[in-house]
Motif scaffolding. Structure first.
Motif, PDB file in Angstrom:
ATOM      1  N   HIS A  12       0.842  -1.202   0.000  1.00  0.00           N
ATOM      2  CA  HIS A  12       0.000   0.000   0.000  1.00  0.00           C
ATOM      3  C   HIS A  12       0.876   1.250   0.000  1.00  0.00           C
ATOM      4  O   HIS A  12       1.913   1.308   0.658  1.00  0.00           O
ATOM      5  CB  HIS A  12      -0.923   0.015   1.223  1.00  0.00           C
ATOM      6  N   GLU A  14       2.493   4.674   0.736  1.00  0.00           N
ATOM      7  CA  GLU A  14       2.718   5.575   1.870  1.00  0.00           C
ATOM      8  C   GLU A  14       3.264   6.868   1.278  1.00  0.00           C
ATOM      9  O   GLU A  14       4.384   6.911   0.781  1.00  0.00           O
ATOM     10  CB  GLU A  14       3.723   4.985   2.861  1.00  0.00           C
ATOM     11  N   ASP A  21       6.370  -0.208  -5.140  1.00  0.00           N
ATOM     12  CA  ASP A  21       5.081  -0.585  -4.561  1.00  0.00           C
ATOM     13  C   ASP A  21       4.316  -1.554  -5.460  1.00  0.00           C
ATOM     14  O   ASP A  21       3.257  -2.063  -5.065  1.00  0.00           O
ATOM     15  CB  ASP A  21       4.207   0.659  -4.326  1.00  0.00           C
ATOM     16  N   ARG A  51      -5.479   6.221  -6.808  1.00  0.00           N
ATOM     17  CA  ARG A  51      -4.662   6.457  -5.604  1.00  0.00           C
ATOM     18  C   ARG A  51      -5.482   6.289  -4.324  1.00  0.00           C
ATOM     19  O   ARG A  51      -5.146   5.456  -3.471  1.00  0.00           O
ATOM     20  CB  ARG A  51      -3.996   7.847  -5.684  1.00  0.00           C
ATOM     21  N   SER A  54      -7.280   2.638  -4.104  1.00  0.00           N
ATOM     22  CA  SER A  54      -6.436   1.468  -3.842  1.00  0.00           C
ATOM     23  C   SER A  54      -6.382   1.172  -2.341  1.00  0.00           C
ATOM     24  O   SER A  54      -6.398   0.015  -1.921  1.00  0.00           O
ATOM     25  CB  SER A  54      -5.020   1.686  -4.391  1.00  0.00           C
ATOM     26  N   ARG A  55      -6.345   2.202  -1.537  1.00  0.00           N
ATOM     27  CA  ARG A  55      -6.316   2.035  -0.077  1.00  0.00           C
ATOM     28  C   ARG A  55      -7.665   1.544   0.431  1.00  0.00           C
ATOM     29  O   ARG A  55      -7.745   0.698   1.316  1.00  0.00           O
ATOM     30  CB  ARG A  55      -5.943   3.373   0.585  1.00  0.00           C
ATOM     31  N   ARG A  56      -8.734   2.062  -0.160  1.00  0.00           N
ATOM     32  CA  ARG A  56     -10.082   1.737   0.325  1.00  0.00           C
ATOM     33  C   ARG A  56     -10.548   0.356  -0.135  1.00  0.00           C
ATOM     34  O   ARG A  56     -11.198  -0.377   0.615  1.00  0.00           O
ATOM     35  CB  ARG A  56     -11.067   2.802  -0.182  1.00  0.00           C
ATOM     36  N   LYS A  59      -6.470  -5.052  -1.364  1.00  0.00           N
ATOM     37  CA  LYS A  59      -5.526  -5.656  -0.424  1.00  0.00           C
ATOM     38  C   LYS A  59      -4.179  -5.767  -1.123  1.00  0.00           C
ATOM     39  O   LYS A  59      -4.101  -5.826  -2.361  1.00  0.00           O
ATOM     40  CB  LYS A  59      -5.991  -7.044   0.010  1.00  0.00           C
ATOM     41  N   GLU A  60      -3.109  -5.796  -0.352  1.00  0.00           N
ATOM     42  CA  GLU A  60      -1.797  -6.018  -0.941  1.00  0.00           C
ATOM     43  C   GLU A  60      -1.794  -7.380  -1.635  1.00  0.00           C
ATOM     44  O   GLU A  60      -2.287  -8.371  -1.100  1.00  0.00           O
ATOM     45  CB  GLU A  60      -0.710  -5.933   0.132  1.00  0.00           C
ATOM     46  N   THR A 249       0.699  12.279   3.845  1.00  0.00           N
ATOM     47  CA  THR A 249       0.810  11.345   4.967  1.00  0.00           C
ATOM     48  C   THR A 249       0.216  11.955   6.234  1.00  0.00           C
ATOM     49  O   THR A 249      -0.204  11.243   7.141  1.00  0.00           O
ATOM     50  CB  THR A 249       2.275  10.955   5.216  1.00  0.00           C
TER      51      THR A 249
END
Length: 329
Positions: A12, A14, A21, A51, A54-56, A59-60, A249
């Motif tokens: 994910h 950072e 990544d 962007r 992808s976080r929401r 999963k990795e 961040t």
């Protein structure tokens, strides 16, 4: 057996995404079952929404989300013949298997001379975002003044041109002198480089001393905090994106919007284009008509090679693209 190359989210993000990544893998695809078809990506899209989403949503280890124009290379589905081109949400893959659900044919009447990659940009999701955001959220009217930030991007450049088609004065800002020159070329009445002006507040006032009826916001953050004070009474703000904050961040803090919103009686509305899924065909037909007639101009920033997907994505987030960022496989 067909081997598909896929880009997965290794880690994910950072802060700003890095090439480390991502991970490039090969996947052997099974033979087709009845009702399935094999698709080969021709053009892939990289977009700002990837962007935060992808976080929401991911999963990795998941294949990166995204959309492509793909060609049907084998079919056991009678609804899709070999050689047909579709828009698909297949992620960052060179090949994939589909049961046909969710695939979108290019609009009927698509001229052979028109790049099929436009189905990912001006005559695709970004164009529809501009279309519905301007007409349904801003409810723009003839004679009004419209402000657009990130105006040389895939959405902003369409917003400005649609506002001009609708009889408005349009002010746009972008992050380089070349982009500003492009905005003037495609018909923006006023345009400026937000990175070189000494005062954003003064630049906005100079471009439209009477203020703005509509503000199509792709950037958020400090720009919005300044621009909201330049709105006319009863102004409307369409919140489409917040690219200035996607890679933070530490969350940005105010100033805050309540006082100008109260005393100017503003309306500010966030939106996602999929709210108008039932009107997709209407929007695409209108956008295609304007492109064919030359009223809606386009520019694509094309990166060659599937192996360069992460680089294209990172470059787009840095604002390196003029118009829609596309990867040609």
């Amino acid at each position: 057996m067909v081997t598909s190359k896929v880009w997965v989210l290794k880690k994910h993000f950072e802060g700003f995404p890095k090439t480390s990544d991502f991970d490039l893998k090969k996947i052997e695809l099974p033979n087709l079952k009845d009702g399935e078809l094999l698709l080969e990506s021709v053009f892939l899209s990289v977009d700002p929404y990837m962007r935060p989403c992808s976080r929401r949503d991911m999963k990795e280890g998941d294949v990166m989300i995204g959309t492509q124009v793909a060609r049907v290379v084998e079919s056991k589905n009678p609804a899709f013949t070999v050689g047909t081109f579709v828009v698909a949400a297949g992620g960052w893959r060179t090949h994939f298997i589909s049961d046909g659900k969710g695939l979108q044919l290019l609009p009927s009447g698509w001229p052979e001379s028109l790049p099929k990659s436009l189905a990912l940009g001006t005559v695709g999701m970004p164009g529809l975002t501009a279309y519905f955001g301007l007409l349904e959220v801003c409810k723009v009217k003839i004679g009004e003044t419209v402000l657009v930030n990130a105006a040389a991007g895939a959405v902003g450049s369409v917003v400005g041109q649609l506002a001009k088609i609708g009889g408005c004065k349009v002010v746009g800002c972008a992050g380089s002198d070349d982009k500003v020159a492009y905005l003037k070329k495609i018909g923006f009445d006023e345009a400026f480089n937000y990175k070189t002006v000494t005062s954003l507040d003064e630049a906005l006032h100079k471009a439209s001393p009477d203020g703005y009826d509509c503000f199509f916001d792709n950037v958020g953050g400090e720009f919005t905090s300044v621009a909201i004070n330049q709105m006319k009474k009863y102004g409307r703000i369409a919140v489409c994106g917040s690219i200035s904050q996607y890679n933070d961040t530490v969350p940005q803090k105010g100033p805050y919007v309540q006082i100008p919103m109260i005393f100017k009686e503003l309306r500010m509305e966030g939106f996602i284009v999929t709210s108008w899924n039932n009107r997709w065909e209407e929007g695409l037909k209108a956008l295609l008509k304007w492109v064919v007639k030359g009223k809606l101009k386009y520019h694509e920033h094309v990166t060659e090679g599937f192996e360069n997907m992460p680089m294209a994505f990172i470059g787009m987030l840095k604002g390196e693209n003029l118009g829609k960022a596309i990867v040609k496989v």
